[in-house]
Design a protein around this motif. Structure first.
Motif, short mmCIF file in Angstrom:
data_model
loop_
_atom_site.label_atom_id
_atom_site.label_comp_id
_atom_site.label_asym_id
_atom_site.label_seq_id
_atom_site.Cartn_x
_atom_site.Cartn_y
_atom_site.Cartn_z
N ASN A 1 -0.02 -9.05 -3.39
CA ASN A 1 -0.31 -10.05 -2.35
C ASN A 1 0.74 -11.15 -2.32
O ASN A 1 0.57 -12.15 -1.62
CB ASN A 1 -1.71 -10.64 -2.57
CG ASN A 1 -2.79 -9.64 -2.16
OD1 ASN A 1 -2.79 -9.15 -1.03
ND2 ASN A 1 -3.70 -9.33 -3.07
N CYS B 1 -5.32 -7.49 -7.53
CA CYS B 1 -4.70 -6.22 -7.14
C CYS B 1 -4.32 -5.40 -8.39
O CYS B 1 -4.35 -5.90 -9.52
CB CYS B 1 -3.49 -6.47 -6.25
SG CYS B 1 -2.06 -7.15 -7.12
N CYS C 1 -1.42 -6.92 -10.46
CA CYS C 1 -1.86 -8.06 -11.29
C CYS C 1 -2.66 -7.55 -12.49
O CYS C 1 -2.52 -8.06 -13.61
CB CYS C 1 -2.74 -9.01 -10.48
SG CYS C 1 -1.80 -10.09 -9.40
ZN LIG Z 1 -2.12 -9.51 -7.18
#
Ligand SMILES: [Zn+2]
Length: 181
Positions: free
Chosen positions: A139, A149, A152
């Motif tokens: 993102n 996500c 991450c």
């Molecule tokens: Zn992320």
């Protein structure tokens, strides 16, 4: 590292061709969930590493360099086919043939877990630079990212693993580096 120059190449053309949640704002980046081997998430940008490595090779040819380094990894990864060692070697061969020049694609992170990659950054005195100044989030959020996500999840899980077990992970990194020599 003694970097002599830093070149940024505009590859917005890829956005016109590749349909992915990373290139289209109307496709949501999915939140992390465990996936099966072989599943390709909608964050996959078809041809991305083919383009990146080919453009880098063209630039390398121009400046008379023969090494191209990429941070791809197939140990803790999202399952992208163009991060696999087999693909990198095949493209390396194709580019060398196509340019009639022995190009060397180097992938220092290929067999490292994310925790070992953090250990590598720490061993170079760059742990906080990497954690604060780099971006891996799908993102587009720098440093620790959106936290939701897949990218991450892998990054932050690896960092937590490293920080909670530094000595062991430094040892396993050192072992892999010794084997690779
Ligand atoms: Zn992320």
């Amino acid at each position: 590292m003694s970097v002599k120059s830093h070149k940024v190449i505009d590859i917005r053309l890829l956005n016109d061709l590749a349909v992915s949640s990373l290139t289209r704002s109307n496709i949501d980046v999915p939140e992390y969930e465990p996936h099966e081997d072989g599943d390709i998430p909608n964050t996959f940008v078809p041809g991305r590493n083919i383009v990146f490595l080919t453009l880098a090779s063209i630039y390398a040819y121009k400046v008379h360099a023969n090494t191209v380094i990429t941070g791809v990894c197939e140990t803790d990864f999202s399952g992208y086919p163009d991060c696999r060692d087999e693909f990198i070697k095949a493209l390396n061969n194709a580019v060398s043939l196509g340019m009639n020049k022995n190009m060397h694609f180097k992938t220092p992170l290929m067999w490292l877990t994310k925790a070992e990659t953090w250990a590598l950054a720490d061993s170079m005195g760059k742990l906080y630079f990497i954690s604060d100044e780099t971006l891996t989030c799908y993102n587009g959020v720098k440093s620790h990212g959106c936290g939701k996500c897949d990218s991450c999840h892998l990054r932050n899980k690896g960092l937590n693993e490293y920080l909670s077990n530094k000595d062991e992970i430094q040892k396993s990194l050192h072992k892999k580096q010794t084997l690779a020599m």
